[in-house]
Design a protein around this motif. Sequence first.
Motif, PDB file in Angstrom:
ATOM      1  N   GLU A 218       6.377 -15.647  -4.243  1.00 30.35           N
ATOM      2  CA  GLU A 218       5.385 -15.682  -3.179  1.00 30.35           C
ATOM      3  C   GLU A 218       5.778 -16.775  -2.186  1.00 30.35           C
ATOM      4  OE1 GLU A 218       1.942 -14.463  -1.097  1.00 30.35           O
ATOM      5  OE2 GLU A 218       3.152 -13.525  -2.671  1.00 30.35           O
ATOM      6  N   VAL A 219       5.625 -16.491  -0.895  1.00 30.89           N
ATOM      7  CA  VAL A 219       6.008 -17.424   0.168  1.00 30.89           C
ATOM      8  C   VAL A 219       4.770 -17.844   0.946  1.00 30.89           C
ATOM      9  CG1 VAL A 219       7.401 -17.753   2.249  1.00 30.89           C
ATOM     10  CG2 VAL A 219       8.275 -16.345   0.362  1.00 30.89           C
ATOM     11  N   LYS A 220       4.652 -19.151   1.191  1.00 27.19           N
ATOM     12  CA  LYS A 220       3.549 -19.676   1.996  1.00 27.19           C
ATOM     13  C   LYS A 220       4.134 -20.486   3.151  1.00 27.19           C
ATOM     14  CE  LYS A 220       0.449 -18.131  -0.943  1.00 27.19           C
ATOM     15  NZ  LYS A 220      -0.321 -16.903  -0.613  1.00 27.19           N
ATOM     16  N   GLY A 221       3.761 -20.132   4.367  1.00 30.00           N
ATOM     17  CA  GLY A 221       4.229 -20.868   5.527  1.00 30.00           C
ATOM     18  C   GLY A 221       3.406 -22.127   5.737  1.00 30.00           C
ATOM     19  N   VAL A 222       4.079 -23.238   6.027  1.00 30.21           N
ATOM     20  CA  VAL A 222       3.421 -24.542   6.165  1.00 30.21           C
ATOM     21  C   VAL A 222       3.628 -25.063   7.584  1.00 30.21           C
ATOM     22  CG1 VAL A 222       3.289 -26.913   5.311  1.00 30.21           C
ATOM     23  CG2 VAL A 222       3.818 -25.037   3.727  1.00 30.21           C
ATOM     24  N   THR A 223       2.518 -25.367   8.265  1.00 36.50           N
ATOM     25  CA  THR A 223       2.598 -25.922   9.622  1.00 36.50           C
ATOM     26  C   THR A 223       1.869 -27.251   9.753  1.00 36.50           C
ATOM     27  OG1 THR A 223       0.624 -24.712  10.350  1.00 36.50           O
ATOM     28  CG2 THR A 223       2.758 -23.606  10.632  1.00 36.50           C
ATOM     29  N   LEU A 224       1.115 -27.649   8.728  1.00 37.99           N
ATOM     30  CA  LEU A 224       0.309 -28.860   8.795  1.00 37.99           C
ATOM     31  C   LEU A 224       1.134 -30.074   8.369  1.00 37.99           C
ATOM     32  CD1 LEU A 224      -2.436 -30.215   9.244  1.00 37.99           C
ATOM     33  CD2 LEU A 224      -3.031 -29.612   6.883  1.00 37.99           C
TER      34      LEU A 224
END
Length: 230
Positions: A131-137
């Motif tokens: 599973e992939v989670k995009g992080v921008t914070l």
Amino acid sequence: MIINKNIIRSEFIRRPNRFQAYVKINGVETMVHVPNTGRCREILIPGCTVILREETNPNRKTKFDLIAAYKEGTLINIDSQIPNKVVEEALNNKKIKLLNKYNKVQREKTFGNSRFDFKIEDELQNECYVEVKGVTLEENGKTMFPDAPTERGKKHLLELVEVKKSNKEAAVIFLIQMENVKYFTPYDEMDMDFANALRFAHKKGVHVMAYNCKVGENFITLDQSIPVVL
């Protein structure tokens, strides 16, 4: 990966809802699509420079997607469709060391009650669900996920534990969509249930990884493994 469509800079004005924003293009206020349901409040600040990708679908209401923004000189990609593409490229190019033995990459595969971003297999047909989670914070080099509560994210983590119980491998990759970061950690204050589920999954043998990206206005690619603090 290279973004082959036309890319332009503009000035961010406001974001009235999750999917729409207003920017200034050649002095004209223009509505654009935001391909990210997260809040991105620390990124999309009035007056900041944003990157737009021109779309060619004649049936669209907007001509551009807002895909990235500059925050204190750092370019952050916010396109939620990008992380899976970047990770797929990295898996095929053997850039994720822990998963290098897997040579068959399949997208959007179901296990139990969840559909995961990838199922990968080695030559002996050993399987791993990813599973992939995009992080921008980001705050002072610390990167966090999520930036909004995510019941779906918690469900994915608990289902990855079930994958592990079935004698298959399981992994979650937090793709940090920027450069120059120090470490990744779950955002307890935003969603403690997700954070606890991540720690639980790690204890049960689910691989928890974080990678940053090299980001340009017309490209983004997986770069280096980043420490994970649980």
